[in-house]
Design a protein around this motif. Structure first.
Motif, mmCIF file in Angstrom:
data_model
loop_
_atom_site.group_PDB
_atom_site.id
_atom_site.type_symbol
_atom_site.label_atom_id
_atom_site.label_comp_id
_atom_site.label_asym_id
_atom_site.label_seq_id
_atom_site.Cartn_x
_atom_site.Cartn_y
_atom_site.Cartn_z
ATOM 1 N N TYR A 42 -54.131 -17.860 -71.359
ATOM 2 C CA TYR A 42 -53.797 -18.486 -72.657
ATOM 3 C C TYR A 42 -53.352 -17.814 -73.677
ATOM 4 O O TYR A 42 -53.940 -16.468 -74.159
ATOM 5 C CB TYR A 42 -54.919 -18.826 -73.034
ATOM 6 C CG TYR A 42 -54.373 -19.918 -74.676
ATOM 7 C CD1 TYR A 42 -53.584 -22.093 -74.412
ATOM 8 C CD2 TYR A 42 -55.276 -19.568 -75.859
ATOM 9 C CE1 TYR A 42 -53.576 -22.050 -75.514
ATOM 10 C CE2 TYR A 42 -54.197 -20.526 -76.604
ATOM 11 C CZ TYR A 42 -53.510 -22.036 -76.685
ATOM 12 O OH TYR A 42 -53.697 -22.558 -77.684
ATOM 13 N N ASN A 43 -52.182 -17.687 -74.462
ATOM 14 C CA ASN A 43 -51.619 -16.505 -74.803
ATOM 15 C C ASN A 43 -51.412 -17.635 -76.533
ATOM 16 O O ASN A 43 -50.836 -18.286 -77.296
ATOM 17 C CB ASN A 43 -49.647 -16.168 -74.745
ATOM 18 C CG ASN A 43 -48.949 -15.817 -75.674
ATOM 19 O OD1 ASN A 43 -49.372 -14.472 -76.913
ATOM 20 N ND2 ASN A 43 -47.984 -15.247 -75.822
ATOM 21 N N ASP A 44 -52.310 -16.751 -77.479
ATOM 22 C CA ASP A 44 -52.011 -17.342 -78.803
ATOM 23 C C ASP A 44 -51.771 -16.362 -79.613
ATOM 24 O O ASP A 44 -52.647 -15.952 -80.194
ATOM 25 C CB ASP A 44 -53.911 -17.958 -79.126
ATOM 26 C CG ASP A 44 -53.831 -18.131 -80.149
ATOM 27 O OD1 ASP A 44 -52.742 -18.602 -80.876
ATOM 28 O OD2 ASP A 44 -55.018 -18.644 -80.790
ATOM 29 N N GLY A 46 -51.411 -16.996 -82.674
ATOM 30 C CA GLY A 46 -52.209 -16.398 -83.931
ATOM 31 C C GLY A 46 -51.811 -17.797 -85.062
ATOM 32 O O GLY A 46 -52.375 -17.690 -86.180
ATOM 33 N N TRP A 47 -50.775 -18.652 -84.810
ATOM 34 C CA TRP A 47 -50.416 -19.727 -84.958
ATOM 35 C C TRP A 47 -51.016 -21.302 -84.875
ATOM 36 O O TRP A 47 -51.898 -20.808 -83.383
ATOM 37 C CB TRP A 47 -49.624 -20.525 -84.639
ATOM 38 C CG TRP A 47 -47.680 -19.382 -85.636
ATOM 39 C CD1 TRP A 47 -47.976 -18.267 -86.211
ATOM 40 C CD2 TRP A 47 -46.721 -19.248 -84.222
ATOM 41 N NE1 TRP A 47 -46.403 -17.836 -86.226
ATOM 42 C CE2 TRP A 47 -46.249 -18.224 -85.006
ATOM 43 C CE3 TRP A 47 -46.503 -19.253 -83.078
ATOM 44 C CZ2 TRP A 47 -45.184 -17.058 -84.654
ATOM 45 C CZ3 TRP A 47 -45.108 -18.398 -82.846
ATOM 46 C CH2 TRP A 47 -45.240 -17.681 -83.341
ATOM 47 N N ARG A 49 -52.503 -24.698 -83.119
ATOM 48 C CA ARG A 49 -52.060 -24.913 -82.219
ATOM 49 C C ARG A 49 -50.846 -24.513 -81.580
ATOM 50 O O ARG A 49 -49.909 -25.305 -81.028
ATOM 51 C CB ARG A 49 -52.181 -26.388 -82.622
ATOM 52 C CG ARG A 49 -53.732 -26.750 -82.514
ATOM 53 C CD ARG A 49 -54.199 -28.280 -82.810
ATOM 54 N NE ARG A 49 -55.510 -28.113 -82.667
ATOM 55 C CZ ARG A 49 -55.620 -29.482 -83.283
ATOM 56 N NH1 ARG A 49 -55.207 -30.866 -82.981
ATOM 57 N NH2 ARG A 49 -56.954 -29.627 -82.880
ATOM 58 N N LYS A 50 -50.024 -23.748 -81.480
ATOM 59 C CA LYS A 50 -49.082 -23.207 -81.436
ATOM 60 C C LYS A 50 -48.871 -22.274 -79.818
ATOM 61 O O LYS A 50 -48.312 -21.790 -78.616
ATOM 62 C CB LYS A 50 -47.762 -22.700 -81.772
ATOM 63 C CG LYS A 50 -47.942 -23.045 -83.537
ATOM 64 C CD LYS A 50 -46.950 -24.013 -82.690
ATOM 65 C CE LYS A 50 -46.491 -24.917 -83.972
ATOM 66 N NZ LYS A 50 -45.513 -25.636 -84.655
ATOM 67 N N GLY A 51 -50.246 -21.973 -78.786
ATOM 68 C CA GLY A 51 -50.220 -21.567 -78.106
ATOM 69 C C GLY A 51 -49.775 -21.557 -77.106
ATOM 70 O O GLY A 51 -49.544 -23.054 -76.727
ATOM 71 N N LYS A 52 -49.771 -21.201 -75.838
ATOM 72 C CA LYS A 52 -49.735 -21.861 -75.064
ATOM 73 C C LYS A 52 -50.063 -21.703 -73.733
ATOM 74 O O LYS A 52 -50.123 -19.952 -72.857
ATOM 75 C CB LYS A 52 -47.658 -21.592 -74.092
ATOM 76 C CG LYS A 52 -46.660 -21.104 -74.806
ATOM 77 C CD LYS A 52 -45.411 -21.308 -74.239
ATOM 78 C CE LYS A 52 -44.274 -19.461 -75.021
ATOM 79 N NZ LYS A 52 -43.674 -20.030 -74.436
ATOM 80 N N ASN A 53 -49.611 -22.052 -72.036
ATOM 81 C CA ASN A 53 -50.662 -20.921 -70.913
ATOM 82 C C ASN A 53 -49.413 -20.809 -71.027
ATOM 83 O O ASN A 53 -48.347 -21.352 -70.415
ATOM 84 C CB ASN A 53 -50.849 -22.252 -70.165
ATOM 85 C CG ASN A 53 -52.772 -22.914 -70.862
ATOM 86 O OD1 ASN A 53 -52.963 -22.402 -70.978
ATOM 87 N ND2 ASN A 53 -52.301 -24.534 -71.128
#
Length: 168
Positions: A42-44, A46-47, A49-53
């Protein structure tokens, strides 16, 4: 990577006669488990709920050759167990990946028209859903219904080769 997002499902029902799937086998080759490795993280950024797998795939250059070798060996073991020869198989519906797999395996086996390839112009069309899309192709052009002995052959990381014999 050359994997198109696709999904497929096949709905089956019990046959009232002797037709259908009669033999299933899976052959494993754990000595090649490091040839194809994937992980999801999971790449977050820092926003909120803007992260994605993100899917990370590491495939060695030797993976394709090993897939072909393991598939050919497994197919001949499977045919020996079934008491059939390659000449008695009317249709083979294989995995459609990795890129180049179907062409190399077809050449290794010395097959032409009874081996289903969906790959076009050096770009993989389907990954794990490939056999289902290949089945649809031969269903639509009537080759499935006009074939008596059909082998499904799938390959996956591990390396695992699964085969199923379908009698029409």
């Amino acid at each position: 990577f050359n994997i198109h997002p696709a999904a497929a499902a096949i709905i089956m029902e019990k046959s009232e006669n002797s037709n259908g799937f009669l033999l299933f086998r899976t052959y494993t080759f754990p000595e090649y488990s490091d040839e194809f490795v994937s992980r999801t993280f999971y790449n977050d950024p820092g926003w909120f709920r803007k992260g994605k797998n993100i899917l990370n795939i590491k495939q060695k250059e030797s993976y394709l050759d090993i897939c072909v070798d393991c598939s050919a060996k497994s197919l001949f073991n499977f045919l020996d167990e079934s008491g059939m020869s390659l000449n008695e198989i009317d249709l083979i519906i294989p995995s459609q990946s990795p890129l180049g797999f179907t062409g190399m395996l077809r050449n290794r086996l010395g097959l032409n028209g009874n081996f289903i390839e969906m790959e076009k112009a050096g770009k993989m069309i389907y990954h794990t859903a490939g056999p289902a899309f290949a089945l649809k192709k031969v269903w639509d052009d009537n080759r499935f219904r006009s074939s008596e002995n059909i082998v499904f052959l799938t390959i996956g990381s591990g390396i695992n080769v699964s085969l199923a014999l379908y009698i029409n």
